[in-house]
Design an enzyme around this catalytic site. Structure first.
Site, mmCIF file in Angstrom:
data_model
loop_
_atom_site.group_PDB
_atom_site.id
_atom_site.type_symbol
_atom_site.label_atom_id
_atom_site.label_comp_id
_atom_site.label_asym_id
_atom_site.label_seq_id
_atom_site.Cartn_x
_atom_site.Cartn_y
_atom_site.Cartn_z
ATOM 1 N N HIS A 70 -4.272 10.995 10.749
ATOM 2 C CA HIS A 70 -4.215 10.193 11.978
ATOM 3 C C HIS A 70 -2.770 9.757 12.255
ATOM 4 O O HIS A 70 -1.831 10.141 11.553
ATOM 5 C CB HIS A 70 -5.201 9.023 11.941
ATOM 6 N N HIS A 130 -0.532 8.501 9.342
ATOM 7 C CA HIS A 130 -0.023 9.559 8.467
ATOM 8 C C HIS A 130 1.077 10.344 9.193
ATOM 9 O O HIS A 130 2.084 10.726 8.601
ATOM 10 C CB HIS A 130 -1.136 10.542 8.079
ATOM 11 N N CYS A 136 -11.882 -1.131 -6.565
ATOM 12 C CA CYS A 136 -12.156 -0.787 -5.157
ATOM 13 C C CYS A 136 -11.922 0.714 -4.993
ATOM 14 O O CYS A 136 -10.793 1.194 -5.153
ATOM 15 C CB CYS A 136 -11.249 -1.571 -4.211
ATOM 16 N N CYS A 195 -9.360 1.671 -2.223
ATOM 17 C CA CYS A 195 -7.941 1.565 -2.635
ATOM 18 C C CYS A 195 -7.660 2.439 -3.847
ATOM 19 O O CYS A 195 -6.507 2.666 -4.182
ATOM 20 C CB CYS A 195 -7.568 0.153 -3.062
ATOM 21 N N CYS A 209 -12.864 -6.609 -0.753
ATOM 22 C CA CYS A 209 -11.495 -6.095 -0.623
ATOM 23 C C CYS A 209 -11.070 -6.343 0.824
ATOM 24 O O CYS A 209 -11.773 -5.932 1.749
ATOM 25 C CB CYS A 209 -11.470 -4.596 -0.927
ATOM 26 N N HIS A 262 -10.704 -2.901 2.813
ATOM 27 C CA HIS A 262 -11.858 -2.023 3.052
ATOM 28 C C HIS A 262 -13.148 -2.758 3.368
ATOM 29 O O HIS A 262 -14.157 -2.123 3.692
ATOM 30 C CB HIS A 262 -12.039 -1.076 1.852
ATOM 31 N N LYS A 299 -6.384 -3.326 12.866
ATOM 32 C CA LYS A 299 -6.105 -2.245 11.933
ATOM 33 C C LYS A 299 -6.727 -0.953 12.473
ATOM 34 O O LYS A 299 -7.805 -0.999 13.064
ATOM 35 C CB LYS A 299 -6.755 -2.611 10.591
ATOM 36 N N LYS A 303 -11.641 3.994 11.198
ATOM 37 C CA LYS A 303 -12.694 4.844 11.729
ATOM 38 C C LYS A 303 -13.872 3.998 12.210
ATOM 39 O O LYS A 303 -14.465 4.247 13.251
ATOM 40 C CB LYS A 303 -13.160 5.774 10.625
HETATM 41 N N1 MSP Z 1 -3.146 8.981 -1.653
HETATM 42 C C1 MSP Z 1 -2.445 7.760 -1.578
HETATM 43 C C2 MSP Z 1 -0.940 7.975 -1.753
HETATM 44 C C3 MSP Z 1 -0.529 8.656 -3.014
HETATM 45 S S1 MSP Z 1 1.186 8.968 -3.046
HETATM 46 C C4 MSP Z 1 1.523 9.360 -4.607
HETATM 47 C C5 MSP Z 1 -2.683 7.095 -0.240
HETATM 48 N N2 MSP Z 1 -3.068 7.921 0.760
HETATM 49 S S2 MSP Z 1 -3.411 7.478 2.268
HETATM 50 O O1 MSP Z 1 -4.045 8.607 2.889
HETATM 51 O O2 MSP Z 1 -4.138 6.263 2.281
HETATM 52 O O3 MSP Z 1 -2.032 7.353 2.981
HETATM 53 C C6 MSP Z 1 -1.248 6.232 2.857
HETATM 54 C C7 MSP Z 1 -0.001 6.360 3.700
HETATM 55 O O4 MSP Z 1 -0.303 6.741 5.051
HETATM 56 C C8 MSP Z 1 0.684 5.026 3.853
HETATM 57 O O5 MSP Z 1 1.503 4.694 2.754
HETATM 58 C C9 MSP Z 1 1.486 5.260 5.094
HETATM 59 O O6 MSP Z 1 2.607 6.040 4.758
HETATM 60 C C10 MSP Z 1 0.535 6.066 5.961
HETATM 61 N N3 MSP Z 1 -0.316 5.212 6.824
HETATM 62 C C11 MSP Z 1 -1.677 5.120 6.793
HETATM 63 N N4 MSP Z 1 -2.082 4.250 7.779
HETATM 64 C C12 MSP Z 1 -1.015 3.786 8.442
HETATM 65 C C13 MSP Z 1 -0.819 2.947 9.556
HETATM 66 N N5 MSP Z 1 -1.827 2.360 10.184
HETATM 67 N N6 MSP Z 1 0.451 2.765 9.978
HETATM 68 C C14 MSP Z 1 1.535 3.393 9.394
HETATM 69 N N7 MSP Z 1 1.379 4.176 8.339
HETATM 70 C C15 MSP Z 1 0.149 4.323 7.774
HETATM 71 O O7 MSP Z 1 -2.480 5.915 -0.125
#
Ligand code: MSP
Length: 479
Positions: free
Chosen positions: A19, A22, A127, A130, A144, A147, A295, A298
């Site tokens: 999304h 990411h 959790c 997380c 949490c 979540h 936030k 989904k």
């Molecule tokens: N899999 C772990 C990371 C492991 S790294 C060794 C994880 N994945 S995640 O899919 O949850 O992605 C987290 C990352 O996505 C965040 O650190 C950030 O970089 C990005 N983001 C996810 N949601 C976001 C927002 N709403 N806004 C900005 N960035 C965000 O955690």
């Protein structure tokens, strides 16, 4: 001096589709890769997906799928989204890659050999969202806060990593900027975590509870804790000697969101120190997008899909819309409805219109070469210096502002000089030549952010033909 630089994004959980959040991290890493490469550095850009653990296994089960099938499907979704956004990564890592699994095993054996792990009975609140243990203090109404689910009580015998033995050393490295944590607010947060106290953390889970993981090399009934597995992606890369050289002789730069700061700034360097490896040089922690103050989730149904935005606005415009909302490092709220306004003002009427006006006039009067007069040259030099400092500091939003200052300057220069009214040929040529010079500088400065547009502008200047870069979008159109 030119360096070897490894730039990484977090690896994203594959249970879900990519999304806007990411996309934000990934586009930022892509922009920085392009910038540092253009400066002559040797840059390796690594991104990928996090495939193991309870979270992915539970999602697959809910969908009635085998975890590997879900991973295969969603890994394609990530690759597709990144291709649409013009992301030029050097390697897309999957934690189910054989080479990664081998390296994880090798690394964990090294930790064991160096006496950095031990077995312990443990009881805690886990959790799955997380993928980490929470303490009572972390909970809001027993749930949490991220979540909105109650964590599971878990009692297991696991292997633990002796984090506490490395804390003093890491605290020093962070406070002396030898492990540079940016921005300053993130560094303060990390230093605050040392004050609060940190404990050893578990690096394994009982296999009967979490089967979807890498087997722990020194215990048959355990799998590697998903965060340990995931962090090691940075060390595996594409598994070649050339890649290892980035860790041995280069600078490792991690880009990540603030949600996973502790894992990256404390746990990860501690694991590396314990195994006798080099640590990252720099970690840049960016903020989070909220949508209309909430936030992105989904469940709330407010997730922005970057594919959809690329389809409506185009790839470069989407990259611009991602990075021009608020400073990299801070949080910010976005409204999808405002995207059209921003697109029209900055891209269609701003950059696009300027390029069209200048190239049309230059073609008409057959002016081809850009050359700046002294005053304008000085002005551009100032802008470039600030832009450069901003880029070195990963202040992507501010760097873009500098470029748009130059665009604004050109618009004003046109209004003041009114080239369409200039009768004297020589004078007209000087004015247009100044503008062509500015355009070629703009094309260079936007290259890391808007690579396609930069090429198009350079091409237009070369062949003397103008094309509409960003067609205006009707503001009533729904997106
Ligand atoms: N899999 C772990 C990371 C492991 S790294 C060794 C994880 N994945 S995640 O899919 O949850 O992605 C987290 C990352 O996505 C965040 O650190 C950030 O970089 C990005 N983001 C996810 N949601 C976001 C927002 N709403 N806004 C900005 N960035 C965000 O955690």
């Amino acid at each position: 001096m030119k360096n070897k630089i490894l730039i990484t994004t977090p690896i994203y959980y594959v249970n879900d589709k990519p999304h806007w959040g990411h996309a934000y991290t990934t586009v930022a890493a892509d922009v920085l890769t392009r910038f540092f490469r253009a400066q002559g550095n040797e840059v390796f850009f690594l991104t990928g997906i996090d495939e193991h653990g309870a979270k992915v296994a539970e999602s697959a089960e809910k969908l009635g799928k085998n975890p590997k099938t879900l991973c295969d499907e969603n890994s394609e979704a990530y690759k597709f989204a990144w291709q649409k956004l013009g992301i030029a990564y050097d390697h897309f890592i999957r934690t189910t890659d054989k080479i990664h699994e081998e390296r994880v095993v090798e690394f964990l054996k090294a930790l064991k050999d160096k006496n950095a792990v031990y077995e312990k009975e443990y009881e805690g609140l886990y959790c799955v969202g997380c993928e980490k243990f929470l303490t009572e203090k972390d909970l809001v109404d027993n749930k949490c806060p991220d979540h909105k689910t109650e964590p599971k009580k878990i009692a297991e015998k696991n292997y633990f990593f002796k984090l506490t033995e490395y804390l003093d050393k890491i605290e020093k490295l962070v406070s002396k900027d030898e492990l540079l944590i940016q921005p300053e607010t993130a560094k303060k947060e990390v230093l605050g975590l040392f004050k609060q106290g940190l404990e050893d953390f578990s690096i394994s889970r009982q296999k009967e509870k979490v089967k979807w993981g890498i087997d722990l090399p020194f215990s048959e009934n355990q799998t590697v804790y998903v965060w340990v597995d995931a962090l090691l992606n940075y060390y595996t890369g594409n598994g070649t000697k050339e890649f290892d050289a980035y860790w041995e002789k280069g600078e490792v730069v991690h880009i990540l969101g603030k949600d996973i700061l502790k894992f990256h700034a404390i746990f990860w360097p501690a694991m590396l120190l314990a195994a006798g490896k080099n640590i990252p040089k720099r970690e840049f922690i960016h903020g989070f997008f909220t949508i209309d103050g909430q936030k992105m989730s989904k469940t709330l149904g407010n997730v922005i899909d970057s594919n959809e935005i690329v389809d409506k606005f185009g790839v470069d415009a989407t990259r611009y819309l991602l990075l021009s909302q608020f400073p990299f490092g801070q949080d910010g709220d976005v409204k999808k409805e405002k995207f059209i306004e921003r697109y029209n003002s900055d891209l269609a009427n701003g950059l696009g219109n300027l390029v069209a006006r200048v190239s049309t006039l230059a073609n008409k009067h057959n002016v081809k070469d850009g050359k700046s007069e002294k005053e304008i040259g000085k002005r551009i030099k100032g802008i470039k210096e600030t832009y450069d400092k901003d880029m070195q500091g990963f202040r992507l939003f501010e760097a873009l502002e500098e470029v748009w200052k130059l665009i604004g300057f050109c618009d004003k220069y046109i209004e003041e000089n009114k080239p369409w009214q200039i009768a004297e040929k020589k004078k007209l040529e000087i004015v247009l030549s100044n503008l062509l010079y500015c355009l070629s500088e703009i094309a260079d400065l936007i290259a890391p952010f808007l690579p396609e547009t930069s090429e198009k502008i350079k091409n237009q200047l070369k062949i003397g033909k103008s094309e509409i870069l960003f067609p205006r979008i009707d503001k009533d159109k729904t997106i």
